[in-house]
Design a protein around this motif. Structure first.
Motif, PDB file in Angstrom:
ATOM      1  N   ASP A 168       0.865  -1.339   0.325  1.00  0.00           N
ATOM      2  CA  ASP A 168       0.094  -0.013   0.419  1.00  0.00           C
ATOM      3  C   ASP A 168       0.441   1.532   0.216  1.00  0.00           C
ATOM      4  O   ASP A 168      -0.034   2.254  -0.414  1.00  0.00           O
ATOM      5  N   LYS A 169       2.506   1.665   0.342  1.00  0.00           N
ATOM      6  CA  LYS A 169       3.428   1.840   0.089  1.00  0.00           C
ATOM      7  C   LYS A 169       2.553   3.014   0.935  1.00  0.00           C
ATOM      8  O   LYS A 169       2.975   4.000   1.495  1.00  0.00           O
ATOM      9  N   ARG A 170       2.466   2.692   2.367  1.00  0.00           N
ATOM     10  CA  ARG A 170       2.344   3.898   3.364  1.00  0.00           C
ATOM     11  C   ARG A 170       3.865   3.315   4.608  1.00  0.00           C
ATOM     12  O   ARG A 170       3.786   2.500   4.789  1.00  0.00           O
TER      13      ARG A 170
ATOM     14  N   ASP B  19       2.297   8.300   7.017  1.00  0.00           N
ATOM     15  CA  ASP B  19       1.953   9.059   7.810  1.00  0.00           C
ATOM     16  C   ASP B  19       2.060   9.022   9.178  1.00  0.00           C
ATOM     17  O   ASP B  19       0.890   9.775   9.570  1.00  0.00           O
TER      18      ASP B  19
ATOM     19  N   LEU C 251      -1.198   0.900   9.575  1.00  0.00           N
ATOM     20  CA  LEU C 251      -0.387   1.083   8.528  1.00  0.00           C
ATOM     21  C   LEU C 251      -0.372   0.489   6.987  1.00  0.00           C
ATOM     22  O   LEU C 251      -0.553   0.122   6.866  1.00  0.00           O
ATOM     23  N   GLY C 252      -1.791   1.195   6.597  1.00  0.00           N
ATOM     24  CA  GLY C 252      -2.166   0.311   5.427  1.00  0.00           C
ATOM     25  C   GLY C 252      -2.380  -0.789   5.380  1.00  0.00           C
ATOM     26  O   GLY C 252      -3.704  -0.754   6.763  1.00  0.00           O
TER      27      GLY C 252
ATOM     28  N   TYR D 154       6.723   6.004  -0.203  1.00  0.00           N
ATOM     29  CA  TYR D 154       6.091   5.504   0.394  1.00  0.00           C
ATOM     30  C   TYR D 154       5.246   7.751   1.018  1.00  0.00           C
ATOM     31  O   TYR D 154       5.569   8.356   0.793  1.00  0.00           O
ATOM     32  N   THR D 155       4.776   7.056   1.129  1.00  0.00           N
ATOM     33  CA  THR D 155       3.429   7.885   1.674  1.00  0.00           C
ATOM     34  C   THR D 155       3.559   7.908   3.793  1.00  0.00           C
ATOM     35  O   THR D 155       3.369   6.793   4.152  1.00  0.00           O
TER      36      THR D 155
END
Length: 293
Positions: free
Chosen positions: A23-25, A62, A129-130, A59-60
């Motif tokens: 999810d790239k979180r 969070d 987280l994702g 990544y983002t």
């Protein structure tokens, strides 16, 4: 789940980039802001490495997750929040730390309700987280606000334990308690033995590489301060005696002024300059109790 450790040698601190690569979180755990107390300058170069790594991976960010209010380094949490929009989380116990150190520095206008942080955490809380779930464990003792973040087979334990050859963290800061630390360590020892415990610090001897993780089994077998055979009374006696011989961390006074504010520096004075305060000829204990008249 991907975990990337970053070692900051001046303070012997590990910062972690935790990510769900699908999810790239991502979350950053215990981010360091390098500070030179002689020049009064803070250097963001270390945390820039972490941010660059995250950006290159797509990544983002969070979350910024603090295991406790650190006394040996400044946090770069606010810098990351401003840069990325990530939220900052820590233990609800931060409110007690804020009350103590607002007395130390006479910060009468600083809120002590934890409002500088986006989320205050307690035992059993879950952070998403994702597709990952990060479970919160309260692990006080080193400080009253110490918590552990557990995700899958990994646990980010702050200063609850060190590598086996180094043992355990001190408990003589305000709110610390050696008996509580022993109980918190036993809580970690009840996790599956293959659980990876990610450390907040390591202080390797010259020419040795710093250690970022151990397993529950490894610590149970060979931790020099608390292993499978250590009793609570033995640990408390050892820890109390050892702590009575320790000096204060060299950055405790600048660090706590920033860290109780989630990494924000004190507001600028009338000349536009931000200042840190150093109490003269007073102990932290005197300033907390007010017993210095």
């Amino acid at each position: 789940m991907k975990i990337k450790p970053f070692y900051e040698p001046e303070s012997g601190t590990w910062t972690y980039l935790l990510a769900d690569p699908t999810d790239k979180r991502a979350a950053i755990i215990d981010p360091v802001w390098v500070f030179n107390p002689v020049s009064g300058r803070a250097d963001a170069g270390f945390i820039e490495q972490v941010l660059n790594e995250s950006e290159q991976a797509g990544y983002t960010i969070d979350w910024i997750l603090e295991t406790h209010a650190h006394a040996d380094h400044l946090t770069s949490a606010e810098l990351i929040r401003q840069r990325t929009g990530a939220r900052i989380a820590c233990s609800k116990g931060i409110r007690g730390v804020q009350k103590n150190f607002c007395r130390v520095f006479n910060l009468q206008e600083t809120p002590t309700d934890g409002s500088q942080f986006d989320r205050l955490l307690a035992e059993g809380d879950v952070i998403r987280l994702g597709q990952l779930e990060i479970h919160v464990m309260e692990t006080p003792g080193h400080t009253a606000d110490s918590i552990t973040y557990r995700v899958k087979d990994a646990a980010f334990i702050g200063d609850t334990l060190f590598a086996p050859a180094y043992g355990s963290a001190r408990c003589d800061f305000p709110g610390g308690n050696a008996g509580q630390l022993f109980d918190s360590i036993q809580k970690l020892y009840q996790l599956p033995e293959e659980t990876r415990l990610f450390l907040c610090h390591d202080y390797p001897k010259k020419d040795n590489e710093p250690v970022c993780q151990i397993t529950v089994a490894e610590s149970l077998e060979s931790n020099i301060h608390v292993n499978a055979d250590t009793s609570r009374s033995e640990f408390v006696a050892m820890r109390t005696g050892r702590d009575s011989q320790l000096g204060l961390p060299r950055l405790i006074l600048p660090a706590l002024q920033v860290n109780i504010r989630a990494g924000a520096v004190p507001e600028a004075d009338s000349n536009g300059v931000n200042y840190l305060r150093i109490p003269l000829n007073r102990s932290i204990e005197e300033l907390i109790t007010g017993d210095f008249q």
